[in-house]
Design an enzyme around this catalytic site. Structure first.
Site, PDB file in Angstrom:
ATOM      1  N   HIS A  96     -10.260  39.571   8.687  1.00 30.74           N
ATOM      2  CA  HIS A  96      -9.255  40.497   8.154  1.00 30.74           C
ATOM      3  C   HIS A  96      -8.944  41.536   9.230  1.00 30.74           C
ATOM      4  O   HIS A  96      -8.818  42.718   8.947  1.00 30.74           O
ATOM      5  CB  HIS A  96      -9.759  41.156   6.868  1.00 30.74           C
ATOM      6  CG  HIS A  96      -9.754  40.215   5.698  1.00 30.74           C
ATOM      7  ND1 HIS A  96      -9.156  40.503   4.507  1.00 30.74           N
ATOM      8  CD2 HIS A  96     -10.263  38.982   5.553  1.00 30.74           C
ATOM      9  CE1 HIS A  96      -9.287  39.482   3.679  1.00 30.74           C
ATOM     10  NE2 HIS A  96      -9.965  38.547   4.296  1.00 30.74           N
ATOM     11  N   HIS A 170      -2.277  37.469   3.578  1.00 31.96           N
ATOM     12  CA  HIS A 170      -3.743  37.417   3.576  1.00 31.96           C
ATOM     13  C   HIS A 170      -4.300  37.798   4.944  1.00 31.96           C
ATOM     14  O   HIS A 170      -4.699  38.948   5.158  1.00 31.96           O
ATOM     15  CB  HIS A 170      -4.180  36.010   3.156  1.00 31.96           C
ATOM     16  CG  HIS A 170      -5.653  35.847   3.003  1.00 31.96           C
ATOM     17  ND1 HIS A 170      -6.229  34.729   2.456  1.00 31.96           N
ATOM     18  CD2 HIS A 170      -6.690  36.661   3.322  1.00 31.96           C
ATOM     19  CE1 HIS A 170      -7.539  34.864   2.450  1.00 31.96           C
ATOM     20  NE2 HIS A 170      -7.839  36.031   2.985  1.00 31.96           N
TER      21      HIS A 170
HETATM   22  O1  5SP Z   1     -10.452  36.210   2.421  1.00 33.66           O
HETATM   23  C1  5SP Z   1     -11.383  36.731   1.864  1.00 33.66           C
HETATM   24  C2  5SP Z   1     -11.142  37.634   0.722  1.00 33.66           C
HETATM   25  O2  5SP Z   1      -9.759  37.897   0.644  1.00 33.66           O
HETATM   26  C3  5SP Z   1     -12.741  36.445   2.402  1.00 33.66           C
HETATM   27  O3  5SP Z   1     -12.694  36.767   3.808  1.00 33.66           O
HETATM   28  C4  5SP Z   1     -13.824  37.265   1.823  1.00 33.66           C
HETATM   29  O4  5SP Z   1     -13.620  38.586   2.114  1.00 33.66           O
HETATM   30  C5  5SP Z   1     -15.121  36.791   2.418  1.00 33.66           C
HETATM   31  O5  5SP Z   1     -15.569  35.882   1.523  1.00 33.66           O
HETATM   32  P1  5SP Z   1     -16.983  35.173   1.689  1.00 33.66           P
HETATM   33  O6  5SP Z   1     -16.931  34.356   2.942  1.00 33.66           O
HETATM   34  O7  5SP Z   1     -18.038  36.278   1.802  1.00 33.66           O
HETATM   35  O8  5SP Z   1     -17.108  34.367   0.419  1.00 33.66           O
END
Ligand code: 5SP
Length: 232
Positions: A96, A170
């Site tokens: 992110h 996203h």
């Molecule tokens: O894209 C996302 C949430 O929007 C993921 O990046 C989660 O933030 C991380 O998820 P896990 O890998 O811990 O299940």
């Protein structure tokens, strides 16, 4: 099983907070053993500061947990589709990272604006289309993989030459020859997204670089006659 790959995937995951590509439990890294077609991936929702190599989860291409007590990343279905459709990749990263997410949320490619970009990506880093309501509700993570593959097929982009994508609304996914290589691509993507954002502020009319310069910089590192660094 796959202890060496688990260690590599663990180390790759730990690079995400190191390079400020994630906060809290965001993001995930996986690697695949192409002989067994088994994937090693980060467990879901475990803070990076608590993560251990032995917690990495092993899944097969159907998403079945083959080894591990923890749930695999919630993005596992996306990773699986990319491994199935992009046969040369052996590592995938989802982050992110703020500048790449900015372009993803704006529904914009990161254009090839300069040599920093061209050294790693042989053209724009594409953004996917926004997903439809039924796609999001039905199976968001699988649909995310499908829309990434659809984007590369429809735009005739070679995933080996542009090892990154922006999932609309996203964030980025990158991939590479290993989990560590995929992390390298995530770091470069974040850097060029930041540079290109500011370039667009200064002069939006001069954003796309000439093809001959793109060729020069990409092929000097990745072409069959690559000569960058200490190549003999
Ligand atoms: O894209 C996302 C949430 O929007 C993921 O990046 C989660 O933030 C991380 O998820 P896990 O890998 O811990 O299940």
């Amino acid at each position: 099983m796959l202890e060496k790959l688990k260690q590599e995937v663990y180390e790759a995951n730990m690079l995400l907070p190191k390079y400020n590509l994630v906060t809290f439990t965001w993001g995930n890294v996986s690697g695949i053993d192409r002989d067994s077609n088994l994937i090693v991936i980060k467990p879901s929702g475990i803070p990076y500061e608590e993560l251990k190599p032995e917690q990495m989860v092993v899944v097969d291409l159907n998403g079945n947990v083959v080894e591990g007590d923890l749930n695999p990343s919630s993005d596992t279905a996306t990773h699986i589709i990319l491994y199935k459709e992009f046969p040369n990749i052996k590592g995938i990263v989802h982050t992110h990272s703020p500048w790449a997410v900015t372009f993803a949320q704006a529904g914009l490619d990161v254009p090839a604006a300069g040599t920093t970009h061209a050294d790693t990506f042989y053209g724009p880093v594409p953004v996917t289309r926004a997903m439809k309501e039924e796609e999001v509700i039905r199976d968001y993570e699988k649909q995310t993989g499908d829309v990434i593959v659809e984007t590369f097929k429809e735009r005739q982009i070679d995933p080996d030459q542009v090892p990154a994508v922006l999932v609309n609304d996203h964030g980025p996914f990158t991939w590479g020859k290993s989990a560590i290589d995929a992390v390298h691509h995530s770091v470069v993507l974040e850097e060029v997204a930041k540079m290109t954002y500011h370039t667009l502020q200064l002069n939006p009319y001069q954003i796309d670089m000439d093809q001959y310069l793109l060729d020069k910089h990409y092929l000097r590192k990745h072409g069959k006659n690559a000569y960058y660094g200490q190549k003999k």
